[in-house]
Design an enzyme around this catalytic site. Structure first.
Site, mmCIF file in Angstrom:
data_model
loop_
_atom_site.group_PDB
_atom_site.id
_atom_site.type_symbol
_atom_site.label_atom_id
_atom_site.label_comp_id
_atom_site.label_asym_id
_atom_site.label_seq_id
_atom_site.Cartn_x
_atom_site.Cartn_y
_atom_site.Cartn_z
ATOM 1 N N ASP A 199 52.876 -41.610 20.305
ATOM 2 C CA ASP A 199 53.120 -40.997 18.252
ATOM 3 C C ASP A 199 53.261 -39.959 18.596
ATOM 4 O OD1 ASP A 199 51.669 -43.453 17.934
ATOM 5 O OD2 ASP A 199 49.797 -42.635 18.118
ATOM 6 N N LYS A 226 58.681 -40.088 20.366
ATOM 7 C CA LYS A 226 60.027 -40.438 20.752
ATOM 8 C C LYS A 226 61.054 -41.125 20.286
ATOM 9 C CE LYS A 226 57.084 -42.803 22.965
ATOM 10 N NZ LYS A 226 55.710 -42.441 22.925
ATOM 11 N N GLY A 253 55.710 -47.989 17.772
ATOM 12 C CA GLY A 253 56.511 -48.399 16.977
ATOM 13 C C GLY A 253 57.163 -47.372 16.830
ATOM 14 N N HIS A 254 58.440 -46.663 17.303
ATOM 15 C CA HIS A 254 59.120 -45.679 16.834
ATOM 16 C C HIS A 254 59.511 -45.234 16.044
ATOM 17 C CE1 HIS A 254 60.678 -45.520 22.002
ATOM 18 N NE2 HIS A 254 59.247 -45.377 21.339
ATOM 19 N N GLN A 283 54.318 -45.582 24.264
ATOM 20 C CA GLN A 283 53.221 -45.585 23.956
ATOM 21 C C GLN A 283 53.233 -43.813 24.680
ATOM 22 O OE1 GLN A 283 53.311 -48.268 25.704
ATOM 23 N NE2 GLN A 283 52.496 -49.732 23.558
#
Length: 424
Positions: A16, A19, A43-44, A226
């Site tokens: 988190d 990225k 999730g991005h 991650q």
């Protein structure tokens, strides 16, 4: 950027770190963006031009016209979730089928993997890891035990292969005494639709593809999911993910030699967060932690779960810099700390025997953080357009981090938008 090399971008904390936004900022420099591990449990979130997108399995370079995007062999892919994600992106006008390649050697997350995930977590009781229930762990378990179903299997005798794997999983679930199959038929039907949809994409031997692109002197950015502290080998085991999230994972997750790795960009927040169970030495249980969570909108992009928040942990970060071979740091969410009178950074741990260490120990659930305090900068940095506008107190904080981590900070983010990214 090195010609004939891949650059790697990865998270240095518990995930988190932001990225997705950084990949989107960096991709104009690259021809190819390749995802090397993880699944749809992370999730991005990207925000630009007034739109918010959450990417789970698709590389973040998909928004840049004319880039090749590759889902590598180290990724585990859920066809139904992939289909939903891809169709959403296609609706927004991005021609995915032209830009996205999928490795034949990537493993498929089956509907029964998700049920196994829930069953294993339930069996652990109070010792549960806090997984997202997306079937990631059981899929990687099948991979390592040589029982996996792969993207390339879609191309021949797929129904029989699928049935055999499903039958094996059902026997495992029966042995666990698991009886909750609610919604399974609908999930399986959608999953099979996802398989048909995936056939519209280009399946490749990604290791051959990536090395061919390198020989053509294409600039490649490898994207991890991650963060380092969730690495199955070097993270806070067993509260980790099931893949290698560190830089070495780019080699095994895409099929490139270590001598092909150029720059390693390590992303960190100006503070620290963690989702799910597991030790977190600098976690704040007070009003300060809650304020950081609210100001930083610290809720999971996929799950919506509240993130645990704390001060930056430099012992942990120095360890991450070491195991990844980080060449340049990128600091996110600096603006979240704008209003604090005092900022703290953990510079050492006190061990149970009373001694102090700056080396990251085998166990961290019984260490006490030792902090250095800094004066807050008390300025709204979201409007800053260049580093010349940074307040002196913030410059001092950045200089200390660089000195302690022995690594340059090259990019600082002062807000969620693409424009709020300052290259130093």
């Amino acid at each position: 950027m090195n010609t004939g090399k891949v650059d790697v971008l990865l998270g240095l904390q518990w995930g988190d770190e932001g990225k997705g936004k950084v990949v989107d900022v960096l991709t104009p420099r690259y021809d190819v963006v390749a995802r090397f591990q993880g699944g749809p449990n992370a999730g991005h979130t990207l925000e630009f031009e007034g739109q918010k997108y959450v990417l789970r399995s698709i590389p973040s370079g998909i928004f840049q016209g004319g880039k090749v995007n590759i889902i590598g062999n180290g990724v585990v892919l859920a066809p139904d979730l992939f289909m939903g994600e891809a169709k959403d992106l296609e609706k927004s006008g991005h021609p995915l089928k032209e830009r996205l390649y999928i490795s034949k050697k990537a493993h498929l997350i089956m509907p029964t993997h998700r049920i196994l995930d829930r069953a294993y977590e339930a069996a652990k009781g109070k010792d549960k890891v806090g997984t997202t229930g997306k079937g990631i762990g059981p899929t990687y378990t099948d991979k390592v035990s040589r029982n996996g179903l792969r993207v390339g299997d879609i191309l021949s005798d797929f129904e029989n292969k699928y049935a055999a794997h499903k039958e094996r999983h059902m026997k495992m679930l029966a042995a666990l005494g698991w009886t909750d199959f609610e919604g399974f038929e609908e999930t399986e039907k959608l999953w099979m639709e996802g398989i048909d949809y995936m056939k519209e994409f280009k399946f490749v031997d990604s290791e051959i593809e990536v090395n061919h692109l390198l020989r053509e002197n294409k600039h490649i950015l490898c994207e991890g999911a991650q963060g380092t502290m969730l690495d199955v080998d070097f993270g806070s085991y067993p509260f980790v993910t099931s893949s290698n999230t560190i830089c070495a994972g780019a080699c095994t997750g895409l099929g490139i030699g270590p001598n092909k790795v150029g720059n390693v960009y390590g992303i960190m927040k100006a503070y620290c967060t963690r989702v799910g169970s597991g030790p977190f030495p600098t976690e704040l249980f007070d009003e300060t932690g809650k304020t950081i969570r609210d100001l930083g909108h610290e809720y999971g992009a996929v799950t919506g779960r509240e993130r645990r928040c704390g001060w930056i942990d430099l012992v942990q970060l120095r360890y991450s810099v070491m195991v990844n071979g980080v060449t340049e740091l990128i600091m996110m969410k600096s603006d979240v700390l704008d209003s604090f009178d005092t900022i703290k950074a953990c510079v050492a741990y006190e061990l149970p025997d009373g001694s102090e260490t700056k080396d990251f120990p085998y166990e961290i659930d019984n260490v006490k953080p030792i902090y250095k305090e800094f004066s807050g900068w008390k300025k709204d940095m979201t409007k800053c357009k260049s580093q010349d506008e940074f307040p002196q107190a913030f410059r001092d904080y950045v200089a200390f981090l660089e000195d302690y981590l022995e690594t340059r900070i090259g990019i600082i983010s002062v807000g969620p938008d693409r424009e709020q990214t300052i290259v130093l």
